[in-house]
Motif scaffolding. Sequence first.
Motif, PDB file in Angstrom:
ATOM      1  N   GLU A 262      -6.939  -0.778   1.808  1.00  0.00           N
ATOM      2  CA  GLU A 262      -6.204  -0.717   3.092  1.00  0.00           C
ATOM      3  C   GLU A 262      -4.855  -1.730   2.909  1.00  0.00           C
ATOM      4  O   GLU A 262      -3.535  -1.153   3.334  1.00  0.00           O
ATOM      5  CB  GLU A 262      -6.927  -1.392   4.363  1.00  0.00           C
ATOM      6  N   LYS A 263      -4.869  -2.821   2.036  1.00  0.00           N
ATOM      7  CA  LYS A 263      -3.655  -3.666   1.936  1.00  0.00           C
ATOM      8  C   LYS A 263      -2.787  -2.676   0.928  1.00  0.00           C
ATOM      9  O   LYS A 263      -1.504  -2.660   0.982  1.00  0.00           O
ATOM     10  CB  LYS A 263      -3.808  -4.904   1.406  1.00  0.00           C
ATOM     11  N   ALA A 264      -3.362  -2.154  -0.183  1.00  0.00           N
ATOM     12  CA  ALA A 264      -2.730  -1.219  -1.257  1.00  0.00           C
ATOM     13  C   ALA A 264      -1.840  -0.288  -0.571  1.00  0.00           C
ATOM     14  O   ALA A 264      -0.808   0.292  -0.897  1.00  0.00           O
ATOM     15  CB  ALA A 264      -3.451  -1.054  -2.291  1.00  0.00           C
ATOM     16  N   ALA A 265      -2.760   0.617   0.299  1.00  0.00           N
ATOM     17  CA  ALA A 265      -2.097   1.639   1.115  1.00  0.00           C
ATOM     18  C   ALA A 265      -1.145   1.465   2.034  1.00  0.00           C
ATOM     19  O   ALA A 265      -0.017   1.936   2.127  1.00  0.00           O
ATOM     20  CB  ALA A 265      -3.306   2.330   2.086  1.00  0.00           C
ATOM     21  N   GLU A 266      -1.170   0.073   2.725  1.00  0.00           N
ATOM     22  CA  GLU A 266       0.137  -0.303   3.285  1.00  0.00           C
ATOM     23  C   GLU A 266       1.206  -0.447   2.471  1.00  0.00           C
ATOM     24  O   GLU A 266       2.570  -0.302   2.836  1.00  0.00           O
ATOM     25  CB  GLU A 266      -0.368  -1.476   4.290  1.00  0.00           C
ATOM     26  N   ARG A 267       1.256  -1.067   1.642  1.00  0.00           N
ATOM     27  CA  ARG A 267       2.179  -1.519   0.510  1.00  0.00           C
ATOM     28  C   ARG A 267       2.892  -0.194  -0.107  1.00  0.00           C
ATOM     29  O   ARG A 267       3.962  -0.261  -0.450  1.00  0.00           O
ATOM     30  CB  ARG A 267       1.572  -2.268  -0.801  1.00  0.00           C
ATOM     31  N   ARG A 268       1.886   0.884  -0.211  1.00  0.00           N
ATOM     32  CA  ARG A 268       2.578   2.250  -0.457  1.00  0.00           C
ATOM     33  C   ARG A 268       3.488   2.908   0.467  1.00  0.00           C
ATOM     34  O   ARG A 268       3.808   3.968   0.212  1.00  0.00           O
ATOM     35  CB  ARG A 268       1.419   3.084  -1.097  1.00  0.00           C
ATOM     36  N   GLY A 269       3.517   2.183   1.686  1.00  0.00           N
ATOM     37  CA  GLY A 269       4.127   2.834   2.933  1.00  0.00           C
ATOM     38  C   GLY A 269       3.255   3.581   3.848  1.00  0.00           C
ATOM     39  O   GLY A 269       3.753   4.246   4.626  1.00  0.00           O
ATOM     40  N   GLU A 270       2.142   3.914   3.579  1.00  0.00           N
ATOM     41  CA  GLU A 270       1.193   4.494   4.278  1.00  0.00           C
ATOM     42  C   GLU A 270       0.641   3.790   5.545  1.00  0.00           C
ATOM     43  O   GLU A 270       0.905   2.409   5.400  1.00  0.00           O
ATOM     44  CB  GLU A 270      -0.196   5.092   3.552  1.00  0.00           C
ATOM     45  N   VAL A 271       0.046   4.281   6.353  1.00  0.00           N
ATOM     46  CA  VAL A 271      -0.480   3.787   7.722  1.00  0.00           C
ATOM     47  C   VAL A 271      -2.266   3.679   7.509  1.00  0.00           C
ATOM     48  O   VAL A 271      -2.643   4.814   7.895  1.00  0.00           O
ATOM     49  CB  VAL A 271       0.082   4.316   8.841  1.00  0.00           C
ATOM     50  N   PRO A 272      -2.664   2.705   7.070  1.00  0.00           N
ATOM     51  CA  PRO A 272      -4.151   3.003   6.597  1.00  0.00           C
ATOM     52  C   PRO A 272      -4.687   2.832   7.867  1.00  0.00           C
ATOM     53  O   PRO A 272      -4.358   2.466   9.110  1.00  0.00           O
ATOM     54  CB  PRO A 272      -4.312   1.568   5.956  1.00  0.00           C
TER      55      PRO A 272
END
Length: 485
Positions: A262-272
């Motif tokens: 989830e942290k990696a997804a948020e760093r990519r600009g996604e909304v986990p």
Amino acid sequence: MATTHTHATGHQVRRRASELSAFGVLILLAGAFLPIMDFFITNVALPSIDASLHASASSLELVIAGYGVAYAALLVLGGRLGDRYGRRRLFLGALIGFVLASLACGLAPGVGVLIVARIVQGATAALLVPQVLATFHHTLDGEHKARALAMYGATSGIAAVVGQLVGGLLVSADIAGTAWRPIFLVNVPIGIVVLLVAARIVPATRSEHPVGIDLPGTFLFAATLVALLVPLTEGHSLGWPWWTWLLLALAVVLGAVTYVVEKAAERRGEVPLLPPSLLRLPSMSRGLIMVLAFSIGFGAFMFVFALTVQDGLHADALHGGLAILPMALLFFAGSVLAPRLISRFGRAALSAGAVLQLAGLAWLVAVLVVDWPHVSLWAMAAPLALTGAGQSMLFAGLFRSVLTDVPTHLAGIGSGALITLQQSGLALGVATLGTLYIGLAPHGVSHAFATVEYVHMGIVALLAVGVAALPRFTQTTSRTPVVEA
């Protein structure tokens, strides 16, 4: 430019506040009441289900656990789907599914069908309930929203208490020889009425910033909850086989993997599914921990009190349900007053509620230990009433606090996280403190109850002090925050 946007958004929120009427709030609360009540209504019906369907102990556990695990595992996904596809649409569709699953439960010819229907019931409940909080958060502002959130918190607690009361009444009534079946069938006519009215008066809303479905996060989060709750619920009745310990270890690993993904997804600009940044908001990070703690103690209390009255004092289902009535009445009365008292006294009202609850629990334990086994239901009435009054204040305030800082367009995600923690806490309370009670009960029911409640009182005492860390109500509930993702 930013100022213009904030002003425009605030204007839209004020305009939308009139879209959901007071009656609409009550209809949405009625829709949320049924799924929450169904988690508790089954407790007093288990002996009747056992006699009717000849179910094993582990099967009876699954009747409760199947609902609870499906409910908790899919709640956050339910909030996300409502944000994307429309909250009224998902509320109505999930309510239809819940009514049909309730009908299947009530008509189940065997325990296997009942377990499957309960899992479906829990899944549809998970899609339905987050839409209520998210709709409040999106269509109401200021004191209207604060009052609706407090009423939701009150409804959650009242549904839990009323569930055991109504369950006892319906099972004892044995309508047309149907024994336990009306506890599920009663959802059908009520659900149909709520469906027809909600379709006409509840406004259609969705997030202004819809995001995609986080499939990896959804799968990992659901797997973590299943790996945690299944062994905790089933372990005692099965004698803690090796696979229960393996699942508990796996739950820790899955939880860590979920956080990393989830942290990696948020760093990519996604909304986990569960944005780490959202969980770091002061109201969420502090409030969710307190909701979890409160729910662990509340779930355990409801479970062990029902067993103490029925197995220890040998009361039937009717009197087992009626025993909780003083708590239900004061919980309701306190819930009516809670929004006004919280608005006036802020966090001090929550601390006062915790102190009242603590006093009621201590009084109840003293009555049971001193008078056992000749304890009348009347002797427990006053301490239960005091407990219910305190619980109502604390419960309503915690629910009001958690969503204070949540941006409107993340309302569904925040609501789903809130209810997930509540539901997980209820299940954890039964699985942990309930297991402790079952292990101690053969050596003395009253002392088993007292031991569990000493732990519960410790939790409440920590909450009485911990509410000081929550945001100030008077500063945060007068407006709807506008925060961009």
